[in-house]
Design an enzyme around this catalytic site. Structure first.
Site, mmCIF file in Angstrom:
data_model
loop_
_atom_site.group_PDB
_atom_site.id
_atom_site.type_symbol
_atom_site.label_atom_id
_atom_site.label_comp_id
_atom_site.label_asym_id
_atom_site.label_seq_id
_atom_site.Cartn_x
_atom_site.Cartn_y
_atom_site.Cartn_z
ATOM 1 N N ASP A 155 0.823 -1.209 0.000
ATOM 2 C CA ASP A 155 0.000 0.000 0.000
ATOM 3 C C ASP A 155 0.863 1.268 0.000
ATOM 4 O O ASP A 155 0.692 2.160 -0.834
ATOM 5 C CB ASP A 155 -0.815 0.036 1.305
ATOM 6 C CG ASP A 155 -2.296 -0.107 1.075
ATOM 7 O OD1 ASP A 155 -2.770 0.257 -0.004
ATOM 8 O OD2 ASP A 155 -2.963 -0.592 2.004
ATOM 9 N N GLU B 138 -5.104 7.157 -0.063
ATOM 10 C CA GLU B 138 -5.650 6.544 1.143
ATOM 11 C C GLU B 138 -4.645 6.568 2.299
ATOM 12 O O GLU B 138 -5.036 6.573 3.456
ATOM 13 C CB GLU B 138 -6.080 5.098 0.856
ATOM 14 C CG GLU B 138 -6.793 4.490 2.050
ATOM 15 C CD GLU B 138 -7.438 3.137 1.784
ATOM 16 O OE1 GLU B 138 -7.149 2.518 0.756
ATOM 17 O OE2 GLU B 138 -8.222 2.714 2.647
ATOM 18 N N ASP C 148 -6.409 4.811 -4.680
ATOM 19 C CA ASP C 148 -6.398 3.707 -3.715
ATOM 20 C C ASP C 148 -5.249 2.809 -4.152
ATOM 21 O O ASP C 148 -5.348 2.111 -5.168
ATOM 22 C CB ASP C 148 -7.735 2.940 -3.719
ATOM 23 C CG ASP C 148 -7.840 2.050 -2.491
ATOM 24 O OD1 ASP C 148 -6.797 1.771 -1.866
ATOM 25 O OD2 ASP C 148 -8.962 1.628 -2.156
ATOM 26 N N ILE D 32 -3.965 0.090 -2.974
ATOM 27 C CA ILE D 32 -4.467 -1.290 -3.079
ATOM 28 C C ILE D 32 -5.895 -1.300 -2.571
ATOM 29 O O ILE D 32 -6.144 -1.130 -1.378
ATOM 30 C CB ILE D 32 -3.655 -2.301 -2.252
ATOM 31 C CG1 ILE D 32 -2.240 -2.384 -2.805
ATOM 32 C CG2 ILE D 32 -4.306 -3.689 -2.326
ATOM 33 C CD1 ILE D 32 -1.441 -3.521 -2.246
ATOM 34 N N ASP D 33 -6.823 -1.482 -3.482
ATOM 35 C CA ASP D 33 -8.216 -1.644 -3.099
ATOM 36 C C ASP D 33 -8.475 -3.152 -3.063
ATOM 37 O O ASP D 33 -8.133 -3.857 -4.006
ATOM 38 C CB ASP D 33 -9.108 -0.957 -4.144
ATOM 39 C CG ASP D 33 -10.576 -1.068 -3.789
ATOM 40 O OD1 ASP D 33 -10.913 -0.968 -2.594
ATOM 41 O OD2 ASP D 33 -11.389 -1.264 -4.713
ATOM 42 N N THR E 112 -7.747 -5.126 0.091
ATOM 43 C CA THR E 112 -6.558 -5.606 0.815
ATOM 44 C C THR E 112 -6.708 -7.085 1.204
ATOM 45 O O THR E 112 -5.735 -7.832 1.189
ATOM 46 C CB THR E 112 -6.317 -4.762 2.077
ATOM 47 O OG1 THR E 112 -7.513 -4.737 2.844
ATOM 48 C CG2 THR E 112 -5.942 -3.345 1.729
ATOM 49 N N HIS F 11 -18.791 -5.204 4.825
ATOM 50 C CA HIS F 11 -18.845 -4.085 3.884
ATOM 51 C C HIS F 11 -20.230 -3.896 3.270
ATOM 52 O O HIS F 11 -20.391 -3.105 2.351
ATOM 53 C CB HIS F 11 -17.826 -4.288 2.755
ATOM 54 C CG HIS F 11 -16.409 -4.235 3.236
ATOM 55 N ND1 HIS F 11 -15.337 -4.602 2.458
ATOM 56 C CD2 HIS F 11 -15.892 -3.830 4.420
ATOM 57 C CE1 HIS F 11 -14.221 -4.441 3.147
ATOM 58 N NE2 HIS F 11 -14.527 -3.981 4.335
ATOM 59 N N SER G 76 -12.826 -5.850 -4.024
ATOM 60 C CA SER G 76 -12.289 -4.672 -4.713
ATOM 61 C C SER G 76 -13.119 -4.147 -5.878
ATOM 62 O O SER G 76 -14.127 -4.737 -6.257
ATOM 63 C CB SER G 76 -10.854 -4.931 -5.203
ATOM 64 O OG SER G 76 -10.866 -5.600 -6.454
ATOM 65 N N LYS H 183 -14.796 -5.662 -9.274
ATOM 66 C CA LYS H 183 -16.223 -5.908 -9.551
ATOM 67 C C LYS H 183 -16.738 -4.924 -10.606
ATOM 68 O O LYS H 183 -17.549 -5.277 -11.454
ATOM 69 C CB LYS H 183 -17.052 -5.765 -8.267
ATOM 70 C CG LYS H 183 -16.801 -6.876 -7.258
ATOM 71 C CD LYS H 183 -17.778 -6.824 -6.092
ATOM 72 C CE LYS H 183 -17.418 -5.860 -5.001
ATOM 73 N NZ LYS H 183 -16.159 -6.153 -4.283
ATOM 74 N N ARG I 98 -23.878 -1.884 -2.994
ATOM 75 C CA ARG I 98 -23.119 -1.652 -1.760
ATOM 76 C C ARG I 98 -24.116 -1.125 -0.739
ATOM 77 O O ARG I 98 -24.377 0.075 -0.666
ATOM 78 C CB ARG I 98 -21.970 -0.657 -1.977
ATOM 79 C CG ARG I 98 -20.848 -1.196 -2.848
ATOM 80 C CD ARG I 98 -19.638 -0.289 -2.864
ATOM 81 N NE ARG I 98 -18.848 -0.390 -1.659
ATOM 82 C CZ ARG I 98 -17.952 -1.359 -1.429
ATOM 83 N NH1 ARG I 98 -17.740 -2.292 -2.330
ATOM 84 N NH2 ARG I 98 -17.280 -1.382 -0.309
ATOM 85 N N ASP J 74 -12.448 4.719 -3.359
ATOM 86 C CA ASP J 74 -13.066 3.405 -3.570
ATOM 87 C C ASP J 74 -14.106 3.435 -4.675
ATOM 88 O O ASP J 74 -14.612 2.376 -5.068
ATOM 89 C CB ASP J 74 -13.752 2.930 -2.281
ATOM 90 C CG ASP J 74 -12.756 2.435 -1.251
ATOM 91 O OD1 ASP J 74 -11.700 1.916 -1.651
ATOM 92 O OD2 ASP J 74 -13.043 2.576 -0.043
HETATM 93 P P1 AMP Z 1 -15.014 -4.909 -1.123
HETATM 94 O O1 AMP Z 1 -13.746 -5.460 -1.662
HETATM 95 O O2 AMP Z 1 -16.084 -4.718 -2.143
HETATM 96 O O3 AMP Z 1 -15.491 -5.667 0.076
HETATM 97 O O4 AMP Z 1 -14.714 -3.421 -0.667
HETATM 98 C C1 AMP Z 1 -13.509 -3.046 -0.117
HETATM 99 C C2 AMP Z 1 -13.642 -1.627 0.349
HETATM 100 O O5 AMP Z 1 -14.692 -1.523 1.286
HETATM 101 C C3 AMP Z 1 -12.415 -1.109 1.061
HETATM 102 O O6 AMP Z 1 -11.678 -0.316 0.188
HETATM 103 C C4 AMP Z 1 -12.947 -0.272 2.211
HETATM 104 O O7 AMP Z 1 -12.573 1.068 2.072
HETATM 105 C C5 AMP Z 1 -14.449 -0.371 2.069
HETATM 106 N N1 AMP Z 1 -15.141 -0.495 3.358
HETATM 107 C C6 AMP Z 1 -14.614 -0.584 4.588
HETATM 108 N N2 AMP Z 1 -15.587 -0.621 5.535
HETATM 109 C C7 AMP Z 1 -16.766 -0.540 4.890
HETATM 110 C C8 AMP Z 1 -18.129 -0.508 5.309
HETATM 111 N N3 AMP Z 1 -18.488 -0.602 6.582
HETATM 112 N N4 AMP Z 1 -19.087 -0.412 4.346
HETATM 113 C C9 AMP Z 1 -18.743 -0.344 3.043
HETATM 114 N N5 AMP Z 1 -17.466 -0.374 2.593
HETATM 115 C C10 AMP Z 1 -16.490 -0.464 3.498
HETATM 116 MG MG MG Z 2 -10.256 0.567 -1.044
#
Ligand code: AMP
Ligand code: MG
Length: 330
Positions: free
Chosen positions: A47, A70, A123, A125-126, A128, A217, A241, A244, A258, A273
């Site tokens: 990162d 980030e 970002d 690394i989106d 992680t 998330h 990430s 998608k 989301r 993001d």
């Molecule tokens: P995903 O890979 O789709 O699960 O999304 C990853 C991203 O979700 C990360 O970059 C985080 O910044 C973000 N994230 C962290 N906490 C939350 C939350 N409570 N609701 C939605 N997104 C989140």
């Molecule tokens: Mg991210």
């Protein structure tokens, strides 16, 4: 066609390509041993290294442009993190031999700017968790002008043609420019750009949902009910990430919700993001709004404080999905 002579696009493609290569190197050298220890340091190193690299390239290419990244180097400058900073510096010195610990921290903190009329968001690394699992993650960079995303680039090391998941393949570089469409080329630099288009599916029963792995998330139980209410038959495609959004743009999926996690009802999406991914979907013909059908508002700072969650779709399925959200009260 993409205007490949545009200095901003040229920079964004090159920066994301180099950063993707760098994080792949970190992953190859650090992840397998870390997984057994439950150690998150590889993603921390990757990162920070990726943000330092992109920021330094930006200082050279567009010295006046603010970068909203980030990461912040404060967390790296403590005595406990001395080893991590040393590893970061060592990896950054691959592409940038002039790297020293001090310079690396200065470059990282170049990414601490506030949003302005014209700025970039990164970002490094989106996804992680996907990075640590050896699955999907992206490097995401976007240029915003007067609150609109103008360029969005996603480096997707484990996608082929922007849509097929292939771990350790050539990877995809997905680029969208406002008014010029969404295009994909190989991350390794071989081959031309091919234009991406969303699917034409318009029957909710045929929709393929793109879902996170991370339950925290989103709202998993509401998502299950939404799918049932819409009559969705197919198993969801699960991955971490903004990859998608690339798959949605390439027609490999149709809907992405989301929803708001019940554990974090006040969570607001971060701009890094959503900025690149949302343009990638829109320029491929898709639609992106929040859960109330409002456009994402990138003028509110580093977070989308004026929006609730995100709905991204191929277009035809947007209205039925919004209707289902409303009915459920999600
Ligand atoms: P995903 O890979 O789709 O699960 O999304 C990853 C991203 O979700 C990360 O970059 C985080 O910044 C973000 N994230 C962290 N906490 C939350 C939350 N409570 N609701 C939605 N997104 C989140
Ligand atoms: Mg991210």
């Amino acid at each position: 066609m993409l205007d490949l002579k545009s200095p901003e696009l040229k920079f964004a493609l090159e920066a994301v390509r180099q950063a993707s290569r760098l994080v792949q190197t970190v992953q190859a050298e650090m992840v397998s041993s870390a997984l057994t220890k439950g150690d998150k340091s590889p993603v921390t190193v990757a990162d920070f290294a990726a943000q330092a690299l992109v920021a330094k390239l930006m200082i050279d290419a567009f010295p006046a442009d603010p970068l909203v990244g980030e990461e912040d180097s404060a967390a790296l400058q403590t005595p406990e993190e001395a080893e991590t900073l040393a590893r970061v510096t060592q990896f950054v010195a691959g592409p940038l031999p002039e790297a020293t610990r001090d310079r690396v921290c200065t470059w990282i903190d170049h990414g601490n700017a506030a949003p302005a009329a014209r700025f970039w968001t990164l970002d490094p690394i989106d996804g992680t968790k996907g990075f640590l699992r050896g699955q999907q993650y992206v490097v995401a960079l976007a240029l915003l002008l007067d609150g609109q995303v103008e360029i969005g680039v996603l480096g997707c090391p484990n996608l082929v043609d922007g849509s097929i998941q292939q771990i350790g393949g050539p990877g995809s570089l997905v680029a969208a420019v406002r008014g010029q469409g969404t295009w994909v080329t190989s991350l390794d630099g071989a081959g031309d750009f091919t234009q991406l288009h969303v699917s034409g599916r318009d029957n909710p029963a045929d929709a393929r949902l793109l879902r996170s792995y991370e339950a925290g998330h989103t709202n998993v139980s509401q998502l299950d009910i939404l799918g049932e209410n819409m009559g969705v038959a197919a198993e969801p495609v699960r991955l971490d990430s903004q990859a998608k959004y690339a798959i949605l743009a390439a027609g490999g999926g149709d809907l992405l919700f989301r929803l708001i996690s019940p554990k974090m009802p006040d969570y607001r999406e971060k701009i890094w993001d959503q900025a690149a991914g949302s343009l990638v979907v829109q320029e491929a013909g898709g639609t992106v709004t929040d859960l109330d059908g409002k456009p994402l508002d990138f003028t509110a700072g580093a977070m989308l404080t004026n929006n609730r969650g995100v709905l991204a779709s191929n277009g035809p399925l947007h209205a039925p999905a919004l209707q289902a959200i409303k009915q459920l009260g999600a």
